[in-house]
Design a protein around this motif. Sequence first.
Motif: not given
Length: 324
Positions: A161-166, A283-290
Amino acid sequence: MKAVTITEFGSAEVLQLTEIPQPIPVGNEVLIEVKASGVNRSDVLQRQGKYAAPTNTPNEIPGLEVAGVVVVCGPDVTQWKEGDRVCALLGGGGYAQFVAVKEGQCLPIPAKLDFIEAASLPETVFTVWSNIFERGSFQPGESLLVHGGSSGIGVTAIQLAHAFGSRVITTVGTDEKAQYCSDLGADLCINYKTQDFEEVLKNSGVDVILDMIGGPYFEKNLHVLNEDGRLVYINAESGKDVSLDIWQMMVKRLSISGSTLRGREYEYKKRLAEEVLKYVWPLIENGKFKPIVYKAYSYTDVVQAHQCMEQSKHIGKIILDWEV
C-alpha cells in the motif's frame, strides 16, 4: 522423501518427521525440490484440527508455500523447465522435500532473493493482492487500516500500500512492532494494548480495512470506515459471531466481504499469479517491497517453529529451511 506429518491433532509436538513416497507430477504439474517452506497461522489451525485441507490435498502434511528448484516437468507443462528457481502457492503438503504443483501456481524467484526469502512470499502476497487490491478495490491515494501489522500478511500489506502511494494505518501489540511497521512505511501505528483504534481514528476514518481479528473489532471497524468504505475479512481469530447494524451499513454505503484462498479453483490462482507477477514482482526488483523473514528454522526444528508462531512475538515470516 522426508515430510513433516501431523500424527494427531494437538500441540506442536504432534508434528513428526516421516518418510513418505515422493510425488509424481502429471499433466501440467511440476515437481519442485523444496529448499524452504513458509510457516503460516493456517498451518497451526490445521495441526489443531480446525482447518482441514481442500479435497485431494493431504490433510496430514501442512504447508501452503514453498521455494525451490523444478526437477521434473509433467507432459503438459509449458511455462517451466528443469532447473528453474520458483516459489509456489499450494493447497497443502509444503512441509516436504518435494511437492507437485500445477505450473500456474508457480512464480519465478526474483534474482536478488534467496530461497528462504522467496518462500515467505506466495501465501502473503497472493492473499494481500486478492483481498486488498481486488476484493477491497483499493486505489492509490486511499487509506488502509491493517490489523496485525507485524504478521506476514501485515508487513506485506503495509509495504504494498505504501508503494502505491497510500496512507497506511496498522494495529500492533508492542511499541517495538509499531516502530518496525513505521520503518516499513506505515504512517500511523496504534498499540491496541494501550490505545483504542476506534478512538484514534474517529475523526479521520479509513477507506479500506483488512481484518484477521473479527469479534470485538467488527463494530469498531464499521464506525471508522469512511462512506463507501470496504471491510475485508481473512480470518476471525477473536470470534466469528458479530452483530451488524444494517442501517449503518446502508447509510455509509459500506461493503463487507471476506475470503479464503486455499480452496479456490486453479484458474483463479493462476490469474492471481499473473497479476502478482505483473504488479508486485517489479516492486521487489526496484527495492520498494522486500520479504521480511523473522527466523528460518531447520525442518528438523518444526516444533519450535510452530511454537514461535503461537507465541506471536515474531515480526514477519517464519520459514522452514530444508537445506540444513
